[in-house]
Design an enzyme around this catalytic site. Structure first.
Site, PDB file in Angstrom:
ATOM      1  N   HIS A 180       0.688  -1.092   0.266  1.00 28.12           N
ATOM      2  CA  HIS A 180      -0.054  -0.028   0.056  1.00 28.12           C
ATOM      3  C   HIS A 180       0.878   1.241  -0.023  1.00 28.12           C
ATOM      4  O   HIS A 180       1.840   1.342   0.734  1.00 28.12           O
ATOM      5  CB  HIS A 180      -0.826   0.078   1.019  1.00 28.12           C
ATOM      6  CG  HIS A 180      -1.960   1.064   1.165  1.00 28.12           C
ATOM      7  ND1 HIS A 180      -2.009   2.205   1.307  1.00 28.12           N
ATOM      8  CD2 HIS A 180      -3.442   0.860   1.099  1.00 28.12           C
ATOM      9  CE1 HIS A 180      -3.169   2.788   1.168  1.00 28.12           C
ATOM     10  NE2 HIS A 180      -4.065   1.830   0.806  1.00 28.12           N
TER      11      HIS A 180
ATOM     12  N   TYR B 134     -13.341   6.819   2.279  1.00 27.77           N
ATOM     13  CA  TYR B 134     -14.217   7.108   3.530  1.00 27.77           C
ATOM     14  C   TYR B 134     -15.131   8.179   3.413  1.00 27.77           C
ATOM     15  O   TYR B 134     -16.078   8.230   4.351  1.00 27.77           O
ATOM     16  CB  TYR B 134     -13.201   7.111   4.652  1.00 27.77           C
ATOM     17  CG  TYR B 134     -12.613   5.852   4.885  1.00 27.77           C
ATOM     18  CD1 TYR B 134     -12.816   4.769   4.637  1.00 27.77           C
ATOM     19  CD2 TYR B 134     -11.139   6.210   5.304  1.00 27.77           C
ATOM     20  CE1 TYR B 134     -11.890   3.438   4.822  1.00 27.77           C
ATOM     21  CE2 TYR B 134     -10.431   4.989   5.466  1.00 27.77           C
ATOM     22  CZ  TYR B 134     -10.770   3.902   4.989  1.00 27.77           C
ATOM     23  OH  TYR B 134      -9.750   2.507   5.375  1.00 27.77           O
TER      24      TYR B 134
END
Length: 281
Positions: free
Chosen positions: A138, A211
């Site tokens: 990531h 998010y």
């Protein structure tokens, strides 16, 4: 390949775990990757557990969460133990976290040593609960490039320390996912599969955008409609019945996209499976 959906897909939806499980069962999924926040919130429903989910023909292969490696050591240990408890409750064998929150190139030698030590300790806690600790490939972590990820495995050097191979993020980091997969394969225990419209749109997967209920979703594409061509990787994975993968969808039209991707993924794996010859004696 065993394929799961991720409950993080439904982070902005009013859906129960019963509804998600029923839909997953009816659309050919093998399991549900449980977002850590959802695992914690479901703790108040003890009847929802591995045995209950098995009634749908499903398992939880992995609980994906975020452990703040920079936190006070005692606090971090307790968080890790709690996370392991939730994973065991759901019958998961893996917990996924991130290797810090800073790019490898921007991490000092001393800070890297601290993160490595914490990851080794978290791996030991996971092992004590008969679990594996997976870090994800990531951006803005110590697993943001192939070189740093391989180095991290060597530094942590713990049998419970493994890799969640996020294919798109490996590509984002500048490595060839197929070559990197070959190098990391002995350490890979899970795959995240997603795609994007173009390389210059990869910022749609930045956490703040993902998010946000008002975040951008347009550049998030179905698995077989994006800039990265998964065909070469699926040749590598063909015939591997032990591989665990999750369709990590963050965009709109969840049910339509996941259903179509699941069907196309099954076809892609079959199409790339090696021919097997049989003989009659």
């Amino acid at each position: 390949m065993r394929v799961s959906l991720c409950t993080i897909t439904f982070r902005h939806h009013l859906l129960s775990i019963e509804e998600i499980a029923g839909w997953a069962r009816d659309h050919g999924f093998d399991g549900i990757e449980l977002w850590g926040a959802h695992a914690l919130n479901l703790a108040g429903q003890p009847g929802r557990n591995a045995e209950w989910l098995a009634g749908f023909g499903l398992t939880v292969p992995m609980v994906s969460h975020y452990l703040p490696l920079e936190a006070d050591p005692a606090t971090l240990r307790q968080m890790a133990v709690n996370l392991c408890g939730h994973a065991r409750h759901w019958g998961a064998r893996k917990i996924r976290i991130f290797a810090g929150n800073r790019a490898s190139a921007a991490t000092s030698i001393e800070d890297r040593r601290k993160i490595v030590a914490r990851l080794r300790e978290m791996s030991a806690i996971a092992e004590a609960h008969d679990l594996l600790l997976l870090v994800e490939t990531h951006p803005n972590t110590l697993a943001d490039t192939g070189t740093s990820t391989l180095r991290l495995i060597d530094e942590v050097r713990h049998p419970a320390f493994k890799i969640n191979f996020d294919v798109l993020h490996v590509w984002e980091g500048g490595d060839d996912p197929v070559a990197m997969h070959r190098a990391l394969r002995p350490h890979i225990r899970h795959y995240h599969l997603k795609n994007v419209a173009s390389r210059d749109a990869l910022d749609v997967f930045e956490p703040a955008n993902v998010y946000s209920a008002a975040g951008r979703r347009e550049a998030m594409t179905p698995l077989f409609a994006g800039a990265f061509d998964y065909a070469r990787l699926f040749v590598e994975l063909s015939g591997d019945m032990t591989a665990d993968a999750s369709l990590e969808w963050f965009g709109a039209d969840c049910f339509d996209v996941l259903s179509r991707d699941r069907q196309q993924l099954a076809g892609a794996i079959i199409d790339t499976a090696p021919l097997r010859r049989s003989a009659n004696f």
